[in-house]
Design an enzyme around this catalytic site. Structure first.
Site, mmCIF file in Angstrom:
data_model
loop_
_atom_site.group_PDB
_atom_site.id
_atom_site.type_symbol
_atom_site.label_atom_id
_atom_site.label_comp_id
_atom_site.label_asym_id
_atom_site.label_seq_id
_atom_site.Cartn_x
_atom_site.Cartn_y
_atom_site.Cartn_z
ATOM 1 C CG HIS A 173 -1.731 1.269 1.305
ATOM 2 N ND1 HIS A 173 -2.902 1.398 0.591
ATOM 3 C CD2 HIS A 173 -1.532 2.457 1.936
ATOM 4 C CE1 HIS A 173 -3.393 2.603 0.798
ATOM 5 N NE2 HIS A 173 -2.588 3.267 1.603
ATOM 6 C CG ASP A 179 -11.930 3.656 5.952
ATOM 7 O OD1 ASP A 179 -11.445 4.511 6.716
ATOM 8 O OD2 ASP A 179 -11.634 3.579 4.756
ATOM 9 N NE ARG A 229 -10.218 10.792 8.915
ATOM 10 C CZ ARG A 229 -9.327 9.991 8.327
ATOM 11 N NH1 ARG A 229 -9.704 8.814 7.858
ATOM 12 N NH2 ARG A 229 -8.086 10.349 8.217
ATOM 13 C CB SER A 260 -8.539 5.246 7.388
ATOM 14 O OG SER A 260 -8.958 5.276 6.051
ATOM 15 C CE LYS A 296 -9.107 2.278 3.381
ATOM 16 N NZ LYS A 296 -9.223 3.631 2.913
HETATM 17 N N1 URA Z 1 -5.992 7.035 2.796
HETATM 18 C C1 URA Z 1 -6.951 6.347 3.438
HETATM 19 O O1 URA Z 1 -7.395 5.299 2.985
HETATM 20 N N2 URA Z 1 -7.411 6.839 4.610
HETATM 21 C C2 URA Z 1 -6.958 7.992 5.154
HETATM 22 O O2 URA Z 1 -7.415 8.373 6.206
HETATM 23 C C3 URA Z 1 -5.957 8.709 4.457
HETATM 24 C C4 URA Z 1 -5.472 8.205 3.273
#
Ligand code: URA
Length: 462
Positions: A119, A200, A207, A222, A226
């Site tokens: 990621h 999320d 957010r 967050s 995932k």
């Molecule tokens: N990417 C995400 O998936 N979540 C965040 O809070 C910031 C960047």
């Protein structure tokens, strides 16, 4: 990657630099947890006053938010309280677990090969997933890569791949398993289904519009909710640092990387993080089809040195985390990674041999003086690519496949006044003026520079 026949080319230079809630708010939203009455206002007040949230409070508020019992304005207030007060490691781990529990968790433990994913926190020209996923699959791992679409100045992996004729981002879970189990493919890059950490998705949207993105525990939970829900056994994080990343300093990036590595390990996922520089765009292209073409060059054994270096460094980490003893550089050099790319694109309906879309209009930005290029600001280039149509301002907007910025020189290169520095690509030529404004002040050329471009790999956590 020059101009296609029929392209309208222009030439130009850059412009100059330019207190307690009222009791009424508590109405009705209560539940019993561990013998204590829970309600959204009491949870918000606890965090607002600097308290540590209990496991019950966290489970209740995330579950209530997912089911619509906790209102958006209450979750926004709690997100602001968390941003200002922070969360402990225990709170962050519990928050992450609650987000995972809001949906379903995939399980690939029965696959014949080890799963490993990567990621990136997002940067300009960051196309690394494209060569990396087939390369690591060719090394013997299964790579389940759930990716997103771009928003703002950083591009999204799915937008890039969607520029390949026929390629589709939606893959069912059974089909995903088939692709991952197939030794000739082994990698899938697709959109996350609605069932993956739905809390999320809703919280991130809130957010985004309430100034609460920049909280390390919220970002870490967050991303990791995932990735953990995706079912990978191992994970390599690429945390970007610099003016083109959302974290500008090494200290912030270290804090986020450490929080994510801890969350991964606490959840049983082997996790390491690299901190990598994002002051200059990666490679020589920023834009969807332009980045696909550059990734194919890397898979063919060429491509820009920084893209090759980061691809191989991340591949080595992933292969090690997956417990495999293979040298990714050999697998790239002997064409096996390219074979997996072809198979991976075909498995999702794409034609890897088809011509990529090109933009109808281009404009060349030329060097204003002779010397050494010492700065090419990633944020300026990312914003320009976005203005040209490569990115979107709002979720759901369409992007142009051919739009973006091609860079003919990178920091450290000697340039001569008048030579092309950048080519801007778009289908909508009205966008050139905005793109040029975004690029104002982003290029520095010096006659006697001291020092060389900085390192790409800055640190490793884990
Ligand atoms: N990417 C995400 O998936 N979540 C965040 O809070 C910031 C960047």
């Amino acid at each position: 990657m020059g101009n296609s026949p029929g392209t309208n080319e222009r030439s130009t230079h850059l412009p100059p630099v330019a207190s307690a809630s009222p009791p009424a708010a508590e109405s009705g939203l209560t539940a019993r947890g561990g013998g204590t009455a829970l309600n959204a206002v009491s949870v918000i007040r606890s965090k607002r006053d600097g308290g540590e949230l209990t496991d019950q409070q966290i489970d209740w508020v995330v579950d209530g938010f997912t089911r619509g019992i906790v209102a958006d304005e209450q979750m926004s207030a709690l997100a602001m309280a968390i941003l200002l007060r922070g969360m402990t490691r225990r709170e962050t781990a519990r928050w992450t677990a609650a987000m995972i529990a809001s949906g379903s968790r995939m399980d690939f433990t029965d696959l014949p090969r080890p799963t490993v994913d990567k990621h990136s926190t997002g940067g300009v020209g960051d196309k690394i997933t494209l060569p990396l996923a087939p390369l690591v699959a060719a090394c013997g791992a299964a790579v389940p890569q759930l990716s997103g679409r771009g928003l703002g100045h950083t591009g999204g992996t799915l937008d890039k791949l969607e520029s390949i004729p026929g390629w589709r981002a939606d893959v069912s879970v059974p089909r995903m398993r088939e692709i991952l189990a197939d030794p000739a493919i082994g990698a899938v890059v697709c959109a996350a289904g609605a069932e993956l950490a739905p809390a999320d998705k809703r919280l991130y949207a809130l957010r985004d519009v309430t100034g609460t993105v920049e909280s390390i525990p919220l970002i870490a939970s967050s991303i990791m909710s995932k990735k953990i829900a995706e079912g990978t056994a191992a994970l390599v994080l690429d945390v970007k640092v610099g003016c083109g990343a959302f974290l500008k300093t090494l200290d912030e990036a270290r804090e986020l990387a450490t929080a994510m590595v801890e969350l991964g390990r606490d959840a049983g996922v082997r996790t390491v993080a690299l901190l990598t520089a994002m002051d200059t765009p990666l490679g020589r292209t920023a834009g969807n089809a332009l980045e696909v073409a550059e990734s194919v060059e890397v898979l063919a054994g060429g491509g820009p040195a920084d893209v090759v270096e980061l691809t191989l460094t991340l591949a080595r980490e992933m292969v090690e985390q997956a417990g495999l003893d293979v040298d990714p550089a050999r697998v790239l050099a002997d064409g096996r990674a390219m074979d997996h790319w072809h198979a991976m694109i075909r498995a999702q309906g794409g034609d890897p041999a088809a011509a990529l879309p090109t933009a109808r209009h281009t404009e060349i930005v030329r060097a204003e003086s002779t010397g050494v290029l010492t700065r090419l600001d990633a944020m300026g280039v990312g914003l320009a690519a976005w203005r040209l149509g490569a990115g979107r301002a709002r979720q759901g907007e369409a992007v142009q496949a051919g739009a973006g910025v091609e860079m003919h020189a990178k920091p450290g290169d000697t340039v001569v006044a008048g030579q092309p520095l950048l080519t801007l690509h778009t289908d909508t030529p009205d966008a050139f003026a905005d793109a040029l404004r975004s690029l104002a002040g982003t290029v520095t050329i010096e006659t006697n520079p001291d020092g060389k471009p900085g390192e790409l790999i800055l640190d490793r956590i884990g």
